[in-house]
Scaffold this motif. Structure first.
Motif, PDB file in Angstrom:
ATOM      1  N   ALA A 144       0.832  -1.196   0.000  1.00 27.77           N
ATOM      2  CA  ALA A 144       0.000   0.000   0.000  1.00 27.77           C
ATOM      3  C   ALA A 144       0.871   1.252   0.000  1.00 27.77           C
ATOM      4  N   GLU A 145       0.295   2.343  -0.439  1.00 24.42           N
ATOM      5  CA  GLU A 145       0.966   3.638  -0.312  1.00 24.42           C
ATOM      6  C   GLU A 145       0.922   4.005   1.170  1.00 24.42           C
ATOM      7  N   GLY A 146       1.900   4.718   1.624  1.00 20.38           N
ATOM      8  CA  GLY A 146       1.903   5.132   3.021  1.00 20.38           C
ATOM      9  C   GLY A 146       2.811   4.271   3.859  1.00 20.38           C
ATOM     10  N   ASP A 147       2.547   4.254   5.149  1.00 18.74           N
ATOM     11  CA  ASP A 147       3.439   3.617   6.110  1.00 18.74           C
ATOM     12  C   ASP A 147       3.209   2.120   6.297  1.00 18.74           C
ATOM     13  N   TYR A 148       1.998   1.632   6.047  1.00 18.30           N
ATOM     14  CA  TYR A 148       1.671   0.238   6.356  1.00 18.30           C
ATOM     15  C   TYR A 148       0.962  -0.456   5.203  1.00 18.30           C
ATOM     16  N   SER A 149       1.119  -1.774   5.177  1.00 18.09           N
ATOM     17  CA  SER A 149       0.439  -2.637   4.210  1.00 18.09           C
ATOM     18  C   SER A 149      -0.161  -3.822   4.950  1.00 18.09           C
ATOM     19  N   PRO A 150      -1.131  -4.479   4.325  1.00 17.92           N
ATOM     20  CA  PRO A 150      -1.671  -5.690   4.951  1.00 17.92           C
ATOM     21  C   PRO A 150      -0.613  -6.789   5.002  1.00 17.92           C
ATOM     22  N   SER A 151      -0.562  -7.493   6.112  1.00 18.15           N
ATOM     23  CA  SER A 151       0.366  -8.615   6.264  1.00 18.15           C
ATOM     24  C   SER A 151      -0.212  -9.850   5.577  1.00 18.15           C
ATOM     25  N   SER A 152       0.653 -10.696   5.078  1.00 16.78           N
ATOM     26  CA  SER A 152       0.197 -11.950   4.464  1.00 16.78           C
ATOM     27  C   SER A 152      -0.476 -12.847   5.499  1.00 16.78           C
ATOM     28  N   LYS A 153      -0.291 -12.546   6.786  1.00 19.12           N
ATOM     29  CA  LYS A 153      -0.928 -13.335   7.841  1.00 19.12           C
ATOM     30  C   LYS A 153      -2.455 -13.241   7.781  1.00 19.12           C
ATOM     31  N   ILE A 154      -2.982 -12.182   7.149  1.00 19.50           N
ATOM     32  CA  ILE A 154      -4.433 -12.056   6.982  1.00 19.50           C
ATOM     33  C   ILE A 154      -4.980 -13.291   6.282  1.00 19.50           C
ATOM     34  N   TRP A 155      -4.252 -13.764   5.277  1.00 19.24           N
ATOM     35  CA  TRP A 155      -4.716 -14.894   4.473  1.00 19.24           C
ATOM     36  C   TRP A 155      -4.159 -16.218   4.999  1.00 19.24           C
ATOM     37  N   GLU A 156      -2.982 -16.174   5.607  1.00 14.47           N
ATOM     38  CA  GLU A 156      -2.369 -17.395   6.125  1.00 14.47           C
ATOM     39  C   GLU A 156      -3.021 -17.859   7.426  1.00 14.47           C
ATOM     40  N   ASP A 157      -3.511 -16.913   8.225  1.00 13.33           N
ATOM     41  CA  ASP A 157      -4.182 -17.224   9.483  1.00 13.33           C
ATOM     42  C   ASP A 157      -5.592 -16.634   9.437  1.00 13.33           C
ATOM     43  N   LYS A 158      -6.379 -17.119   8.506  1.00  9.13           N
ATOM     44  CA  LYS A 158      -7.727 -16.591   8.308  1.00  9.13           C
ATOM     45  C   LYS A 158      -8.570 -16.718   9.574  1.00  9.13           C
ATOM     46  N   ALA A 159      -8.418 -17.831  10.285  1.00  9.89           N
ATOM     47  CA  ALA A 159      -9.179 -18.031  11.519  1.00  9.89           C
ATOM     48  C   ALA A 159      -8.794 -16.983  12.570  1.00  9.89           C
ATOM     49  N   GLY A 160      -7.509 -16.701  12.696  1.00  6.54           N
ATOM     50  CA  GLY A 160      -7.059 -15.683  13.645  1.00  6.54           C
ATOM     51  C   GLY A 160      -7.540 -14.303  13.266  1.00  6.54           C
ATOM     52  N   PHE A 161      -7.504 -13.998  11.972  1.00  9.62           N
ATOM     53  CA  PHE A 161      -7.982 -12.704  11.487  1.00  9.62           C
ATOM     54  C   PHE A 161      -9.479 -12.564  11.758  1.00  9.62           C
ATOM     55  N   THR A 162     -10.223 -13.612  11.463  1.00  9.50           N
ATOM     56  CA  THR A 162     -11.666 -13.605  11.704  1.00  9.50           C
ATOM     57  C   THR A 162     -11.962 -13.433  13.195  1.00  9.50           C
ATOM     58  N   ALA A 163     -11.198 -14.092  14.043  1.00 16.91           N
ATOM     59  CA  ALA A 163     -11.380 -13.960  15.494  1.00 16.91           C
ATOM     60  C   ALA A 163     -11.068 -12.536  15.959  1.00 16.91           C
ATOM     61  N   SER A 164     -10.032 -11.921  15.398  1.00 12.94           N
ATOM     62  CA  SER A 164      -9.692 -10.539  15.757  1.00 12.94           C
ATOM     63  C   SER A 164     -10.807  -9.584  15.345  1.00 12.94           C
ATOM     64  N   ILE A 165     -11.376  -9.823  14.174  1.00  8.04           N
ATOM     65  CA  ILE A 165     -12.492  -8.987  13.713  1.00  8.04           C
ATOM     66  C   ILE A 165     -13.678  -9.143  14.669  1.00  8.04           C
ATOM     67  N   ALA A 166     -13.976 -10.367  15.064  1.00 12.44           N
ATOM     68  CA  ALA A 166     -15.100 -10.618  15.971  1.00 12.44           C
ATOM     69  C   ALA A 166     -14.883  -9.922  17.317  1.00 12.44           C
ATOM     70  N   THR A 167     -13.660  -9.962  17.817  1.00 14.07           N
ATOM     71  CA  THR A 167     -13.344  -9.292  19.084  1.00 14.07           C
ATOM     72  C   THR A 167     -13.540  -7.789  18.954  1.00 14.07           C
ATOM     73  N   PHE A 168     -13.018  -7.221  17.869  1.00 11.43           N
ATOM     74  CA  PHE A 168     -13.167  -5.785  17.625  1.00 11.43           C
ATOM     75  C   PHE A 168     -14.653  -5.417  17.516  1.00 11.43           C
ATOM     76  N   ALA A 169     -15.416  -6.189  16.747  1.00 13.76           N
ATOM     77  CA  ALA A 169     -16.839  -5.900  16.557  1.00 13.76           C
ATOM     78  C   ALA A 169     -17.591  -5.943  17.887  1.00 13.76           C
ATOM     79  N   LYS A 170     -17.310  -6.952  18.707  1.00  8.53           N
ATOM     80  CA  LYS A 170     -17.986  -7.063  20.007  1.00  8.53           C
ATOM     81  C   LYS A 170     -17.604  -5.904  20.924  1.00  8.53           C
TER      82      LYS A 170
END
Length: 149
Positions: free
Chosen positions: A85-111
Motif C-alpha cells: 500500500a501507499e503510506g506507512d503500512y500494508s496488509p500482512s500476508s498473515k491475513i490470508w495465512e491465518d484466516k481463523a485468527g484474522f476472523t477472530a480478531s475482527i469478531a473481538t473488535f466488533a464485540k
C-alpha cells in the motif's frame, strides 16, 4: 488480426484487474484512516481530558468503528495479498495465512465496539470502554499489518 485483438483484450483485462486490486487496497486504507481519526482524534483525546466530552462526537466515532467492523471481513480479498500500500503500512500476508485468527480478531473488535456503543454515555463510561477498544484495534494491527520499508 484476431490474435492482436485477443492479446489487446487480455492486456486490458489485466489492467482492469490490477486497477480493481489497487482500488480495494486504497479503500481499505481510507477506512482504516477513518478509524484512526475516530480513535486518535476523537475518543483518545476525550479519554485523556484533552478535549471536552461530546456525546454526539463519541456516537459518530463509535458508528465509524462499527461500520468498519462490518466491512472488515470483506476488505482484504485474496487478490490484494502481497500488494504494498501507499503510506506507512500494508496488509500482512498473515491475513490470508491465518484466516481463523484474522476472523477472530475482527469478531473481538466488533464485540468491543458494540459493547461500547451500548455503554458509553458519559466520560466515565468512555474511560472504562476506551482501553478495550484500543487493545482490540491495536492487537489486530500488531499481527495483521506490516510497516513498509
Amino acid at each position: 488480426m484476431i490474435r492482436t485483438v485477443v492479446v489487446a483484450g487480455a492486456l486490458l483485462l489485466g489492467i482492469g484487474v490490477v486497477a480493481a486490486q489497487q482500488d480495494a487496497l486504497k479503500s481499505a486504507q481510507a477506512i482504516m484512516k477513518a478509524n484512526g481519526k475516530s480513535l486518535g482524534g476523537v475518543l483518545g483525546p476525550m479519554n485523556k481530558g484533552e478535549k471536552p466530552y461530546d456525546q454526539a462526537a463519541v456516537n459518530e466515532a463509535l458508528n465509524t468503528l462499527d461500520d468498519t467492523a462490518k466491512k472488515l471481513p470483506t476488505m482484504f480479498p485474496e487478490s490484494i495479498k502481497g500488494m504494498k500500500a501507499e503510506g506507512d503500512y500494508s496488509p500482512s500476508s498473515k491475513i490470508w495465512e491465518d484466516k481463523a485468527g484474522f476472523t477472530a480478531s475482527i469478531a473481538t473488535f466488533a464485540k468491543t465496539v458494540t459493547d461500547a456503543k451500548a455503554s458509553v454515555k458519559d466520560l466515565n463510561t468512555l474511560k472504562a470502554a476506551f482501553p478495550a477498544i484500543g487493545k482490540s484495534c491495536g492487537g489486530c494491527h500488531e499481527t495483521f499489518r506490516v510497516k513498509n520499508s
